[in-house]
Design a protein around this motif. Structure first.
Motif, mmCIF file in Angstrom:
data_model
loop_
_atom_site.group_PDB
_atom_site.id
_atom_site.type_symbol
_atom_site.label_atom_id
_atom_site.label_comp_id
_atom_site.label_asym_id
_atom_site.label_seq_id
_atom_site.Cartn_x
_atom_site.Cartn_y
_atom_site.Cartn_z
ATOM 1 N N THR A 33 0.823 -1.209 0.000
ATOM 2 C CA THR A 33 0.000 0.000 0.000
ATOM 3 C C THR A 33 0.854 1.254 0.000
ATOM 4 O O THR A 33 0.603 2.190 -0.771
ATOM 5 C CB THR A 33 -0.932 -0.002 1.223
ATOM 6 O OG1 THR A 33 -1.758 -1.162 1.196
ATOM 7 C CG2 THR A 33 -1.805 1.240 1.239
ATOM 8 N N ASP A 88 -5.010 6.289 1.429
ATOM 9 C CA ASP A 88 -4.575 4.897 1.614
ATOM 10 C C ASP A 88 -3.239 4.819 2.354
ATOM 11 O O ASP A 88 -3.048 3.968 3.231
ATOM 12 C CB ASP A 88 -4.467 4.196 0.257
ATOM 13 C CG ASP A 88 -5.818 4.013 -0.413
ATOM 14 O OD1 ASP A 88 -6.834 3.983 0.308
ATOM 15 O OD2 ASP A 88 -5.851 3.898 -1.654
ATOM 16 N N SER A 100 -12.167 7.355 2.180
ATOM 17 C CA SER A 100 -12.098 6.436 1.033
ATOM 18 C C SER A 100 -13.465 6.261 0.387
ATOM 19 O O SER A 100 -13.586 6.279 -0.855
ATOM 20 C CB SER A 100 -11.553 5.078 1.494
ATOM 21 O OG SER A 100 -10.245 5.200 1.997
ATOM 22 N N GLY A 159 -6.469 -0.761 0.006
ATOM 23 C CA GLY A 159 -5.435 0.224 -0.306
ATOM 24 C C GLY A 159 -4.293 -0.346 -1.128
ATOM 25 O O GLY A 159 -3.660 0.378 -1.902
#
Length: 423
Positions: free
Chosen positions: A20, A52, A93, A393
């Protein structure tokens, strides 16, 4: 003492954190350093990559610590920060999914230039970050956040502030997700209707091309050239269409409008030029070229010839019964190469955004449902749900690289630069 399953969980979580962070930083550097990626459509992707990376740095490592050492109690301020940032970044998100879907909807389904402007996108991104930050803040103000033994992280699971939990959860997770889903359904429906409306012209047995040219308003005694060619129209680049309607694309003119004064089964396309007819003929070379004798006759026009040539292209058909089919929009193969490339790029970007939304649904919606029904969910199920949510992510940069060749090239460029700098 941690079990073998917990060690496997820690190992997988550690790999997800590394992927990520590396993928998010590669995305940011690729968009920042590559001029071809500095576009408005990639700004939400850069913002989502920041969310993320922050989630992988601030929240996931402490989950590993809590798995390996269940009795460890972080300091109060640190536990409050972890408990507050986890739902906020998760809500960010989800809000990015809505922001991306709205931006795609404005780009494809509307003709308003204001909705497609940079200002509107900046406002949506600000709301994407501010709404989760502000909506979750009253829930954590004055609260003593502690480690939840079921979630194995700092959370507000044992708080009795039910009145403060419902509004931010509904606003950030449920409404945002439903709105994004509705936007993508509307986009898909709009694209489907456009494909039905823009059907290929059904070829008739005697469909041919008529080209008529004149210079300005010729006097009554001036003759005009009219050439009938048995060739289909293959390239209408730089040809302006008669009509007063506009489609939902990038300002393209509609070709569904037919002049009522013209006979049935015809489509009139008009193009104007400021040069001689020979110059206008060069523009249409390859699809509406005149025979050699007409080329020589028109090509010898001197510099004193009047300018403002009007080129009229008429698609005629001897079949009156095929009039409705002939009036359909020009198919992809008859559009200009620039328009075809732009349309293909927009479809590719839309598919990538829809795939991004599908990946989010598969990774994060199970955890959302578990949080809503937390009293009936076991700690093992929560562990799997958190692992899936963390995986989202790591998968986002993979989706960017697989479905967008420019981002893939940007990854390679940044990676090569880093390796050259190290070695």
């Amino acid at each position: 003492m941690a079990t073998a399953g917990e060690y496997i969980l820690v190992l997988i979580n550690g790999l997800i954190i590394v992927v990520t962070i590396v993928g998010g930083l590669l995305t940011l550097l690729a968009i920042w350093t590559r001029p071809v990626l500095r576009k408005l459509v990639n700004v939400p992707l850069a913002s989502l990559s920041c969310a993320d990376v922050l989630l992988a740095i601030l929240c996931s490592p402490f989950w590993i610590q809590q798995i390996l050492h269940p009795q460890w109690e972080p300091p109060g301020a640190l536990c409050w920060l972890i408990g507050y940032t986890s739902p906020v970044l998760w809500g960010v998100s989800v809000s990015h999914m809505l922001c991306i879907a709205l931006h795609r909807y404005f780009k494809i389904c509307t003709t308003s230039m204001r909705l497609k402007s940079t200002r509107v996108l900046v406002i949506m991104l600000l709301l994407t970050w501010l709404v989760p930050i502000v909506s979750f803040l009253p829930l954590y103000v004055g609260e003593d956040v502690r480690v939840d033994p079921k979630l194995k992280r700092c959370a507000m699971g044992r708080s009795d502030k039910l009145w403060a939990k419902i509004p931010p959860v509904v606003l950030n997770f449920i409404l945002s997700y439903i709105a994004a889903l509705v936007m993508y359904i509307l986009i898909q429906n709009h694209v489907r209707k456009s494909e039905v409306r823009v059907r290929p012209i059904v070829p008739g047995p005697s469909t041919h091309l008529a080209v008529q040219s004149s210079r300005g308003d010729p006097p009554s005694g001036t003759a005009s050239a009219r050439v009938i060619m048995a060739k289909p129209v293959r390239n209408l680049d730089r040809v302006e269409l008669e009509g007063d309607e506009k489609s939902g694309g990038e300002g393209q003119r509609s070709i569904d409008h037919i002049d009522p004064c013209k006979p049935k089964g015809t489509m009139i396309l008009v193009a104007t030029a400021s040069g001689s007819f020979a110059e206008q003929q060069d523009i249409s070379q390859g699809s509406t070229a005149l025979p050699s004798d007409e080329e020589q006759e028109e090509g010898h026009s001197g510099p004193d010839e009047p300018k403002g040539v009007a080129l009229t292209v008429t698609i005629e058909s001897d079949q009156a019964g095929t009039n409705e089919r002939q009036r359909q929009a020009v198919p992809d193969r008859m559009r200009s190469p620039q328009n075809r490339c732009a349309s293909a790029a927009e479809r590719q970007i839309t598919r990538m955004m829809m795939t991004l939304f599908a990946v989010y649904t598969l990774c994060c919606m199970p955890m959302t449902i578990m949080v809503i029904f937390s009293s009936k969910v076991s700690s093992e199920a929560f562990a799997v749900g958190q692992l899936l949510a963390t995986l989202n992510g790591a998968l986002n940069p993979v989706v960017y690289g697989v479905m967008n060749k420019n981002i893939r090239r940007g990854y390679k460029h940044v990676w090569d630069k880093m390796l050259n700098y190290i070695t």
